[in-house]
Design a protein around this motif. Structure first.
Motif, short mmCIF file in Angstrom:
data_model
loop_
_atom_site.label_atom_id
_atom_site.label_comp_id
_atom_site.label_asym_id
_atom_site.label_seq_id
_atom_site.Cartn_x
_atom_site.Cartn_y
_atom_site.Cartn_z
N CYS A 59 -8.90 10.68 11.42
CA CYS A 59 -7.82 10.17 10.56
C CYS A 59 -7.72 8.65 10.65
O CYS A 59 -6.84 8.05 10.05
N CYS A 117 -8.11 7.89 16.59
CA CYS A 117 -8.83 9.11 16.22
C CYS A 117 -9.81 8.77 15.09
O CYS A 117 -9.45 8.08 14.14
N CYS A 172 -3.21 15.61 11.35
CA CYS A 172 -4.67 15.65 11.53
C CYS A 172 -5.00 16.74 12.55
O CYS A 172 -4.34 16.86 13.57
N CYS A 182 -6.43 15.25 16.24
CA CYS A 182 -5.56 14.57 17.19
C CYS A 182 -4.14 15.12 17.16
O CYS A 182 -3.25 14.58 17.81
ZN LIG Z 1 -6.56 12.24 13.84
#
Ligand SMILES: [Zn+2]
Ligand SMILES: [Zn+2]
Length: 375
Positions: free
Chosen positions: A149, A146, A201, A204
């Motif tokens: 993050c 992702c 996060c 995601c």
């Molecule tokens: Zn993430």
């Protein structure tokens, strides 16, 4: 001889992951060198079980093995014991934990690096692309870290908390008969730490990964054919815990050509000539994949005769500037829809041939009759 992996572990081909793991654990305990000092047979069996487990416990390797057997694994450079060394003892460690002293003295083990998943993608090439070689832009959908993050699964400013299932140990103790086996904690995947729901996060949802489309530029050698499989190293999904990424496998499909039929490295083509061209002889211009070649068709050429143009076939994969042959089959076209002049000429020809009295003018029935009269 390569032993059947299912037989080695004593499980059916339909065995579940759990059954395979259980069967392997049993064999590993039974044949472990510490329990059978100096016993060569036990050592062999221990190794065989480890190898079988390393294949059957991996979804992809098992799939390759089920479909293509040992050959399939070897073709991918995964065959044999040597290819697995790092994995075998790693896998063993996971299953048997500290029981036999693996990992002793190393303190709490961190999560094991894992290679990312490999992907397979079909690539269609035109005939000419396969002949000349081409760089293809291949679209793949795969899980990637992702970007918000950076793979951690954490929202900005948050940090990992100790896993509540294993109290941050990363290991849970399971009892298997008399054995106490420690296994990676299923809740945190052996990391000992986890992302609390409130720290996830947003993009995601704490997974650290997202499915994405990306484009990979891959040079494809000239000469490839349908059914070939190419490995693009490291272009699969990213690894976990610092492990290497998986690979991308390209399954090649070459589209057919309008005029050429490919058989291995040779090309085959048909060229029609008229009845009079075949009888009188002619020169044909043949367009090849590279240029224009001439074939001299001698007089009296029969329908179905073949002419070979050396090095005018397909390019040979892995051997630059090497080519197969082009084999041209000449097909004589019987004239149709004759006009008056053509008809008269052919009738005249027929008359002359009858007068010549040679075999050409005789019907097949006449020839059979002659044969029986003379033998
Ligand atoms: Zn993430
Ligand atoms: Zn845990």
């Amino acid at each position: 001889m390569d032993q059947d992996y299912y037989e080695v572990l004593g499980v059916s081909r339909q065995a579940t992951e759990q059954e395979i793991k259980k069967a392997y654990r049993k064999k590993a305990v039974q044949y472990h060198p510490d329990k059978n000092p100096g016993d060569k047979t036990a050592e062999e069996k221990f190794k065989a079980a480890a190898e079988a487990y390393s294949v059957l416990s991996d979804r992809e390797k098992r799939d390759v093995y089920d479909r293509y057997g040992h050959q399939g694994l070897k073709a991918q450079g995964q065959g044999g014991f040597s290819g697995f060394n790092s994995d075998i003892f790693g896998g063993f460690e996971d299953i048997l934990g500290d029981f036999f002293g693996f990992g002793r003295g190393r303190g709490r083990r961190g999560p094991r690096p894992r290679q990312g998943r490999s992907l397979e993608q079909l690539v269609e090439l035109t005939f000419m692309e396969a002949y000349e070689g081409v760089t293809k832009e291949i679209k793949v959908r795969k899980m990637e870290n992702c970007d918000v993050c950076d793979g951690s699964g954490l929202r900005a400013g948050a940090s990992m908390k100790n896993c509540t299932t294993c109290n941050g140990q990363g290991q849970v103790i399971m009892s298997a008969g008399i054995l106490q086996v420690s296994q990676p904690c299923p809740a945190c995947g052996g990391q000992g730490r986890m992302v609390s729901p409130q720290d996830r996060c947003r993009q995601c949802y704490g997974q650290g990964k997202m499915e994405r489309s990306s484009t990979v530029k891959v040079p494809i050698n000239s000469g490839v054919d349908t059914g070939m499989r190419m490995r693009v190293s490291g272009k699969g999904e990213p690894g976990e815990n610092g492990g290497p990424p998986g690979d991308l496998y390209l399954a090649i499909k070459v589209l057919p050509h309008e005029h050429f039929d490919r058989q291995g490295d040779d090309l085959h083509a048909q060229v029609a000539v008229s009845f009079s061209q075949a009888a009188l002889g002619t020169t044909l211009e043949i367009p090849t994949l590279q240029s224009q070649e001439k074939i001299k068709v001698p007089e009296g050429t029969q329908s179905g005769s073949t002419f070979t143009l050396r090095r005018c076939g397909f390019s040979i994969v892995g051997r630059p500037n090497s080519y197969g042959d082009l084999i041209v089959k000449v097909v004589v076209r019987t004239p149709v829809r004759l006009n008056r002049e053509e008809r008269e000429l052919l009738e005249k020809l027929d008359e002359i041939q009858k007068k010549k009295g040679n075999n050409q003018g005789k019907s097949i029935f006449q020839k059979v009759k002659d044969f029986f009269q003379h033998h």
